[in-house]
Write an enzyme that holds these catalytic residues in place. Structure first.
Site, PDB file in Angstrom:
ATOM      1  N   TYR A   1      41.915  40.342  43.430  1.00 55.13           N
ATOM      2  CA  TYR A   1      41.858  39.649  42.105  1.00 55.13           C
ATOM      3  C   TYR A   1      43.130  39.948  41.183  1.00 55.13           C
ATOM      4  O   TYR A   1      43.353  39.245  40.240  1.00 55.13           O
ATOM      5  CB  TYR A   1      40.601  39.817  41.224  1.00 55.13           C
ATOM      6  CG  TYR A   1      39.905  41.335  40.889  1.00 55.13           C
ATOM      7  CD1 TYR A   1      39.145  41.864  41.603  1.00 55.13           C
ATOM      8  CD2 TYR A   1      40.776  41.999  39.911  1.00 55.13           C
ATOM      9  CE1 TYR A   1      38.730  42.873  41.464  1.00 55.13           C
ATOM     10  CE2 TYR A   1      40.267  43.423  39.385  1.00 55.13           C
ATOM     11  CZ  TYR A   1      39.445  43.758  40.310  1.00 55.13           C
ATOM     12  OH  TYR A   1      39.013  44.988  39.864  1.00 55.13           O
TER      13      TYR A   1
ATOM     14  N   LYS B   1      45.313  47.051  37.508  1.00 52.75           N
ATOM     15  CA  LYS B   1      45.776  47.002  38.799  1.00 52.75           C
ATOM     16  C   LYS B   1      47.134  46.490  39.050  1.00 52.75           C
ATOM     17  O   LYS B   1      47.994  47.146  39.800  1.00 52.75           O
ATOM     18  CB  LYS B   1      44.552  46.512  39.826  1.00 52.75           C
ATOM     19  CG  LYS B   1      43.369  47.697  39.871  1.00 52.75           C
ATOM     20  CD  LYS B   1      42.335  47.037  40.498  1.00 52.75           C
ATOM     21  CE  LYS B   1      41.110  47.569  40.724  1.00 52.75           C
ATOM     22  NZ  LYS B   1      41.088  48.832  41.760  1.00 52.75           N
TER      23      LYS B   1
END
Ligand code: COA
Length: 265
Positions: free
Chosen positions: A147, A162
């Site tokens: 994601y 991330k």
């Protein structure tokens, strides 16, 4: 798949190494001969996995660490080096996550997740660097999520953090190549863990798990061992020429956006 004990003589520091995916990495890397150093905030998450590894004949050290605190991360690396004699492999796996709409996310909620995921990963790399550079060997692997390279509403903090780790990985791959330090990342799709199902799935684990699985073309969730084997490959000499990469492992779920009702054909 791998030569026996490809990590013999190596030390692997694994953050978030006591539970979930971190535990899977720890078990596999230990089976492959690495001494593992497991770090996370709570000792009670670490001890059972360390005991399991020792019962199987492996070497495991536990190091309670909050990756958000640079001094604690420095202490982690010092412990790893003093206990095991080297720091060869680093898996940035510690994460903080919960589902929240962007407009409802508090400033501190954003900061907390960015601190754990992005700052924590950098602190670990930065603190491991002197050891890795001195021994002219290091393999860094950061655990992202699919994601983080798309849009996944509800995970703005974690996705942004991330994605930042992915940029960090590419940059380190270039800067530290001259020290024989490689940096890669893995973007896992659906690998159910207790943490993920309680934090990211809405409703019963069974129903939510089935809804997630429906989007995976191969028709199932990933297995922890599959992820651990990919991690082992990327940290092994088989992947010496792989550097700065993010490898997605998701059964093609990322690509599953049919524009047409092809299944009715
Ligand atoms: N929804 C909205 N905000 C939330 C939240 C949720 N479910 N959970 C935490 N927050 C907010 C808190 O309200 C707080 O913000 P505030 O001070 O403005 O109220 C902020 O996030 C920090 O929460 P806190 O519980 O004090 O932080 P912590 O350091 O104890 O815990 C977390 C960090 C929140 C990331 C916690 O979920 C955690 O420890 N996670 C570790 C394991 C993990 O998430 N693994 C990932 C599995 S997928």
């Amino acid at each position: 798949m791998f030569r026996d004990r490809i990590f013999e003589g190596r030390t692997a520091v694994i953050t978030g190494g006591g539970t979930g995916l971190g535990r899977a990495f720890a078990l596999r890397f230990s089976e492959l001969g690495a001494k593992v150093v497991l770090a996370s905030r709570s000792l009670e998450h670490l001890e059972p996995t360390a005991a399991e590894i020792r019962a199987r004949g492996g070497v495991a050290t536990v190091a309670p660490t909050d990756v958000r605190v640079p001094e604690q991360v420095e202490a982690l690396m010092k412990t790893a080096y003093e206990t095991c004699g080297s720091i060869d492999l680093l898996i940035n796996n510690a994460a903080g996550n919960f589902l929240c709409r962007a407009e409802k996310l508090s400033y501190n909620g954003w900061k907390t997740v960015v601190d754990i995921v992005l700052n924590g990963s950098f602190f670990c790399c930065r603190a491991a660097f002197p050891y890795m550079a001195r021994q002219k060997f290091g393999r860094i692997l950061s655990i992202l999520a699919t994601y983080a390279s798309g849009a996944s509403p509800g995970t703005i903090h974690s996705a942004a953090a991330k994605a930042g780790v992915q940029a960090m990985t590419r940059t380190l791959a270039v800067e530290w190549a001259e020290h024989n330090i490689r940096a890669n990342a893995i973007a896992p799709g659906s690998f159910p863990t207790q943490g993920a199902s309680s934090r990211l799935w809405v409703g019963s684990a069974e129903e939510a798990g089935a809804r997630v699985r429906e989007r995976v073309p191969v028709g199932r969730h990933g297995r922890h061992e599959e992820l651990a084997d990919l991690a082992a490959y990327l940290c092994s000499s088989y992947a010496d020429y792989v550097n700065g990469e993010t490898v997605t492992i998701d059964g093609a779920a990322t690509w599953n956006h049919p524009s047409f009702e092809w299944q009715k054909l």
